[in-house]
Design a protein around this motif. Structure first.
Motif, PDB file in Angstrom:
ATOM      1  N   ASP A  59       0.816  -1.212   0.000  1.00  0.00           N
ATOM      2  CA  ASP A  59       0.000   0.000   0.000  1.00  0.00           C
ATOM      3  C   ASP A  59       0.851   1.263   0.000  1.00  0.00           C
ATOM      4  O   ASP A  59       0.357   2.348  -0.324  1.00  0.00           O
ATOM      5  N   GLY A  60       2.107   1.137   0.388  1.00  0.00           N
ATOM      6  CA  GLY A  60       3.020   2.276   0.428  1.00  0.00           C
ATOM      7  C   GLY A  60       4.445   1.772   0.282  1.00  0.00           C
ATOM      8  O   GLY A  60       4.727   0.595   0.523  1.00  0.00           O
ATOM      9  N   LEU A  61       5.348   2.670  -0.109  1.00  0.00           N
ATOM     10  CA  LEU A  61       6.736   2.292  -0.362  1.00  0.00           C
ATOM     11  C   LEU A  61       7.689   3.262   0.325  1.00  0.00           C
ATOM     12  O   LEU A  61       7.550   4.480   0.199  1.00  0.00           O
ATOM     13  N   VAL A  62       8.670   2.700   1.044  1.00  0.00           N
ATOM     14  CA  VAL A  62       9.796   3.479   1.565  1.00  0.00           C
ATOM     15  C   VAL A  62      11.037   3.073   0.786  1.00  0.00           C
ATOM     16  O   VAL A  62      11.431   1.903   0.793  1.00  0.00           O
ATOM     17  N   VAL A  63      11.636   4.030   0.082  1.00  0.00           N
ATOM     18  CA  VAL A  63      12.910   3.799  -0.592  1.00  0.00           C
ATOM     19  C   VAL A  63      13.998   4.281   0.363  1.00  0.00           C
ATOM     20  O   VAL A  63      14.084   5.475   0.671  1.00  0.00           O
ATOM     21  N   LEU A 109       7.702   7.332  -0.078  1.00  0.00           N
ATOM     22  CA  LEU A 109       8.568   8.148   0.775  1.00  0.00           C
ATOM     23  C   LEU A 109      10.014   7.766   0.487  1.00  0.00           C
ATOM     24  O   LEU A 109      10.412   6.618   0.689  1.00  0.00           O
ATOM     25  N   GLY A 110      10.791   8.721  -0.021  1.00  0.00           N
ATOM     26  CA  GLY A 110      12.206   8.485  -0.284  1.00  0.00           C
ATOM     27  C   GLY A 110      13.043   9.085   0.827  1.00  0.00           C
ATOM     28  O   GLY A 110      12.879  10.271   1.163  1.00  0.00           O
ATOM     29  N   ILE A 111      13.927   8.279   1.410  1.00  0.00           N
ATOM     30  CA  ILE A 111      14.748   8.713   2.539  1.00  0.00           C
ATOM     31  C   ILE A 111      16.215   8.710   2.133  1.00  0.00           C
ATOM     32  O   ILE A 111      16.735   7.687   1.677  1.00  0.00           O
ATOM     33  N   CYS A 112      16.890   9.842   2.299  1.00  0.00           N
ATOM     34  CA  CYS A 112      18.321  10.012   2.022  1.00  0.00           C
ATOM     35  C   CYS A 112      18.630   9.610   0.570  1.00  0.00           C
ATOM     36  O   CYS A 112      18.222  10.294  -0.355  1.00  0.00           O
ATOM     37  N   PHE A 231       2.693   9.542   6.403  1.00  0.00           N
ATOM     38  CA  PHE A 231       2.903   8.571   5.338  1.00  0.00           C
ATOM     39  C   PHE A 231       2.075   7.310   5.571  1.00  0.00           C
ATOM     40  O   PHE A 231       1.384   6.808   4.663  1.00  0.00           O
ATOM     41  N   ILE A 232       2.092   6.777   6.787  1.00  0.00           N
ATOM     42  CA  ILE A 232       1.333   5.558   7.100  1.00  0.00           C
ATOM     43  C   ILE A 232      -0.165   5.824   6.979  1.00  0.00           C
ATOM     44  O   ILE A 232      -0.926   4.992   6.444  1.00  0.00           O
TER      45      ILE A 232
END
Length: 237
Positions: A59-63, A109-112, A231-232
């Motif tokens: 349902d969601g993506l963290v890169v 959500l892209g982190i760093c 985000f969640i």
């Protein structure tokens, strides 16, 4: 109530240290912060051809971030800085899954390093090594622990990020030698460091497409908590 399933991209390492075979890695706090906010974290191995199957599942993506760089050829660079290290299969998978999620208008959500990849996907370019391109640059690879702030960022009013964190200044941790550079017409810069380095981006064509250069999974500020919570919540819709 059904928990939103959140895919988290893994890092990959060559044989050595943990195993004499190639291995995947993920810091526990990436998963912990998702669980704490009501999500169900699932680690995503680097299978570029399996993108459609992952897309149906999550349902969601963290890169996530990592000690490597996007191949400069991806954003049209004709030279490569000597510090650049690539992980080609990982980048190919993250590019495929992030593009697929955006096309389906599912939260990303892209982190760093994930923010940098997102920036390139959206049509931007990267600074390949901050000390060589930014005059009087801050220590973006901060010497103090990641559980502490390295510097502050200015948050642009009217952006998704500003609506989430509710403040114009945010303390952030910093662990990067590259950064977003040129922006496309689709990219909105939502945060900058005092030295002018871009620290956050978003694309308002999508319901939640956010990249931050720092690591909100460490929860060093109330703003970090709000980013992960928003985000969640969006993934749960």
């Amino acid at each position: 109530m059904k928990k939103p399933i959140i895919g988290i991209t893994l890092d990959s390492e060559d044989p050595g240290a943990y195993s004499n075979m190639p291995w995947y890695a993920l810091r526990q706090n990436y998963a912990d912060v998702i669980t704490q906010n009501g999500g169900l974290p699932i680690a995503l191995p680097h299978e570029p051809e399996m993108t459609d199957h992952y897309l149906d599942l999550i349902d969601g993506l963290v890169v996530t971030g990592g000690a490597f760089d996007v191949d400069p050829a991806m954003f049209g660079a004709t030279s490569r800085h000597s510090t650049v290290v690539t992980k080609d299969k990982r980048t190919a998978f993250e590019r495929n899954i992030a593009k697929a999620m955006l096309k389906a208008d599912k939260p990303v959500l892209g982190i760093c390093g994930g923010q940098q990849l997102l920036h390139v996907i959206l049509g931007g370019t990267l600074i390949q090594h901050i000390p060589d391109e930014v005059e009087n640059a801050l220590a973006h690879e901060q010497p103090n622990p990641r559980t502490e702030a390295g510097h502050d960022v200015s948050v642009r009013e009217g952006t998704l990020l500003h609506r989430i964190v509710g403040t114009s200044t945010l303390p952030v941790n910093s662990a990067h030698h590259q950064a977003a550079k040129d922006v496309s017409e689709n990219i909105t810069v939502n945060a900058t460091a005092p030295d002018g380095v871009i620290e956050g981006i978003e694309d308002n064509r999508y319901r939640f497409c956010l990249g931050v250069q720092w690591h909100p999974e460490y929860l060093i500020s109330d703003g970090d908590r709000k980013i992960m919570e928003a985000f969640i919540q969006e993934a749960a819709k």
